[in-house]
Design a protein around this motif. Sequence first.
Motif, PDB file in Angstrom:
ATOM      1  N   PHE A 150    -106.809  25.879  25.041  1.00  0.00           N
ATOM      2  CA  PHE A 150    -105.793  25.479  26.014  1.00  0.00           C
ATOM      3  C   PHE A 150    -104.443  25.160  25.374  1.00  0.00           C
ATOM      4  O   PHE A 150    -103.490  24.856  26.082  1.00  0.00           O
ATOM      5  N   ILE A 154    -102.971  31.047  28.816  1.00  0.00           N
ATOM      6  CA  ILE A 154    -104.184  31.487  29.510  1.00  0.00           C
ATOM      7  C   ILE A 154    -103.766  32.215  30.779  1.00  0.00           C
ATOM      8  O   ILE A 154    -102.781  31.856  31.420  1.00  0.00           O
ATOM      9  N   LEU A 156    -104.761  32.467  34.386  1.00  0.00           N
ATOM     10  CA  LEU A 156    -105.573  31.799  35.398  1.00  0.00           C
ATOM     11  C   LEU A 156    -105.636  32.697  36.629  1.00  0.00           C
ATOM     12  O   LEU A 156    -104.601  33.057  37.202  1.00  0.00           O
ATOM     13  N   ARG A 179    -102.820  24.045  36.892  1.00  0.00           N
ATOM     14  CA  ARG A 179    -101.541  24.454  36.294  1.00  0.00           C
ATOM     15  C   ARG A 179    -101.110  23.486  35.200  1.00  0.00           C
ATOM     16  O   ARG A 179    -100.614  23.889  34.150  1.00  0.00           O
ATOM     17  N   LEU A 182    -102.459  24.106  31.683  1.00  0.00           N
ATOM     18  CA  LEU A 182    -102.117  25.352  31.002  1.00  0.00           C
ATOM     19  C   LEU A 182    -100.957  25.179  30.037  1.00  0.00           C
ATOM     20  O   LEU A 182    -100.021  24.406  30.297  1.00  0.00           O
ATOM     21  N   SER A 186     -98.395  30.617  30.049  1.00  0.00           N
ATOM     22  CA  SER A 186     -99.564  31.021  30.836  1.00  0.00           C
ATOM     23  C   SER A 186     -99.108  31.702  32.130  1.00  0.00           C
ATOM     24  O   SER A 186     -98.002  31.474  32.626  1.00  0.00           O
TER      25      SER A 186
END
Length: 267
Positions: A150, A154, A156, A179, A182, A186
Amino acid sequence: MAEEAHWVPANIDVEVPSAARVYDFLLGGGHNFAADRAVGHKVLEVQPQGRRIAASNRAFLHRAVQYMVDEGITQFLDLGSGIPTAGNVHEIAQKANPDCRVVYVDYDPVAVAHSELLLKDDTRTIVVDADLREPEAVLEAPAVREHLDFSRPIGLLTVAIFHFVADERDPWKILSRYRSALAPGSLVALSHLTADQMPGEMAAVVEAMKRSRDPMYFRTYSEVVAMFEGLELVEPGVVSAPVWRFAWDAEEEPPQDGVYVGVGRKS
């Protein structure tokens, strides 16, 4: 008599339809039961475009994952991943970059059981049995923390899932919690069903899905846009699913299929 299959957990009640298996039916998959097909047929009765809508949503998922990989994303968290069907997230991502890692999250026991079978030889992809409406449980799950870093960007994926979260559960707050976990850079992909274009047909879909354990809550354009709060929307913004990063003849009118989609970047 209940249907049986080697990939079905012993304690699953196949007489209770689920959204994941109805969606699998609409996509033409084979991991659904009579109860799911009954709901699926009811959906198609009231919304004849149901299969096209499901396919359009799935196509958006493919384009969003490919976009994320092109942007350098190598790890993905797929919330409400559902029944694995052709063109899964890990297949798309790892075809583009074999180093990509994927965590699927779902609470449907059939989806989890079949994912475990599908992924038993894939060390870069796992499934976690958890409810996406409980973000702390997902984000703090040891398997999630071990598989994803993390501190790095990432991807999502919240595709066709938040229209199963009631207003009283505050889907906007839930998404905000994910959110916040992240790293900058991201990307968040979201698709959400709406009744804006076809109010009568989509209201009937909501009614049909009341028979499943996953009732639906369609939302307006402004409500879907609000889910991207705190993110920078990637062009072309929040649009109908077939329009997102898909080339259309300038003379043609892009179709409106009852699904709003978008991708946002965390700065």
